[in-house]
Enzyme design. Structure first.
Site, PDB file in Angstrom:
ATOM      1  CD  GLU A  86      34.608 -12.043  -5.744  1.00 18.71           C
ATOM      2  OE1 GLU A  86      34.508 -11.820  -6.967  1.00 18.71           O
ATOM      3  OE2 GLU A  86      34.840 -11.151  -4.907  1.00 18.71           O
ATOM      4  N   GLY A 152      25.520 -18.866  -2.214  1.00 19.04           N
ATOM      5  CA  GLY A 152      25.459 -17.421  -2.334  1.00 19.04           C
ATOM      6  C   GLY A 152      24.008 -17.003  -2.156  1.00 19.04           C
ATOM      7  N   GLY A 163      20.864 -19.305  -3.328  1.00 18.32           N
ATOM      8  CA  GLY A 163      20.956 -20.453  -2.437  1.00 18.32           C
ATOM      9  C   GLY A 163      22.224 -21.254  -2.590  1.00 18.32           C
ATOM     10  CB  CYS A 181      33.787 -19.314  -4.527  1.00 15.61           C
ATOM     11  SG  CYS A 181      32.363 -20.340  -4.937  1.00 15.61           S
TER      12      CYS A 181
END
Length: 222
Positions: A86, A152, A163, A181
């Site tokens: 997210e 992510g 990363g 997130c």
């Protein structure tokens, strides 16, 4: 800074530490590095460690519901990128890592890869006597209930990009404008809350050392 002709040495990974770099420039570097390795998988792996000016990023399938501001009137940059996850926030004082790895050299398993990235940061926290932890079903690293590191990734033909982001000594105010997130019941923290005065310059070598141990590579400055 983007290499095009480096032959692959299986135990070697190029390390690039450019300092404070705009998100758009770093994103273009990643895309170029990945495309080169899609075309020529023998090229050497790369780890980029840097900081960004204030910027928000949304994962490929992220919802705007986790923004607490109107994106059309946002004072900071906002990008939707190809990683999973997210919304998150980057700013100075946060150490961002972009490993460009060919997972065929390691293990072709995305869950394994995410756990390895978490392990790198858990080892860094351990250096400072801090007991970091994972939360089942979630990705990232927590310290006393606060999220210290977010992750992510995107993997294409087993070549990784995007990363992790480790909150070393950032101004956390920017996180108040999002649901980081997409996790509403856990707060965001930083190492500076536990180790006053800690700096990026101090932590970066610890990340390098932990990355070499966890992934079994030799990092060479490039």
């Amino acid at each position: 800074m983007v290499d095009q002709n480096s032959p692959c040495l299986p135990s070697t990974c190029h390390l690039i530490c450019p300092g404070l770099i705009s998100y758009s420039v770093a994103w273009e570097w990643q895309q170029s590095l990945v495309q080169q390795r899609r075309n020529c998988p023998e090229l050497t792996d790369v780890l980029i460690l840097l900081e960004h000016p204030p910027v928000y990023t949304l994962g490929q399938g992220a919802t705007l519901d986790f923004l607490k501001f109107d994106p059309s009137q946002n004072e900071y940059e906002l990008y939707r990128v190809e990683r999973g996850g997210e919304v998150t926030y980057h700013c100075p004082g946060q150490l961002v890592g972009y490993p460009i790895l060919n997972l065929r050299r390691y293990q072709q398993d995305l869950h394994w890869y995410l756990r390895q990235l978490e392990e790198v940061l858990l080892q860094v926290l351990d250096v400072y006597g801090l007991d970091g932890e994972r939360y089942p079903g979630l990705t990232g690293v927590w310290l006393e209930g606060r999220k210290i590191a977010a992750m992510g990734i995107k993997v294409s033909r087993w070549i990784t990009m995007h990363g992790f982001a480790l909150n070393v000594c950032p101004d956390l105010v920017g996180f108040h404008r999002i649901v980081p997130c997409g996790i509403s019941d856990k707060s965001v923290g930083s190492l500076a809350e536990f180790i006053p005065g800690i700096t990026i310059d101090e932590v970066l070598p610890q990340v390098v050392t932990a990355f070499t141990k966890v992934f079994g590579v030799e990092l060479i400055c490039y």
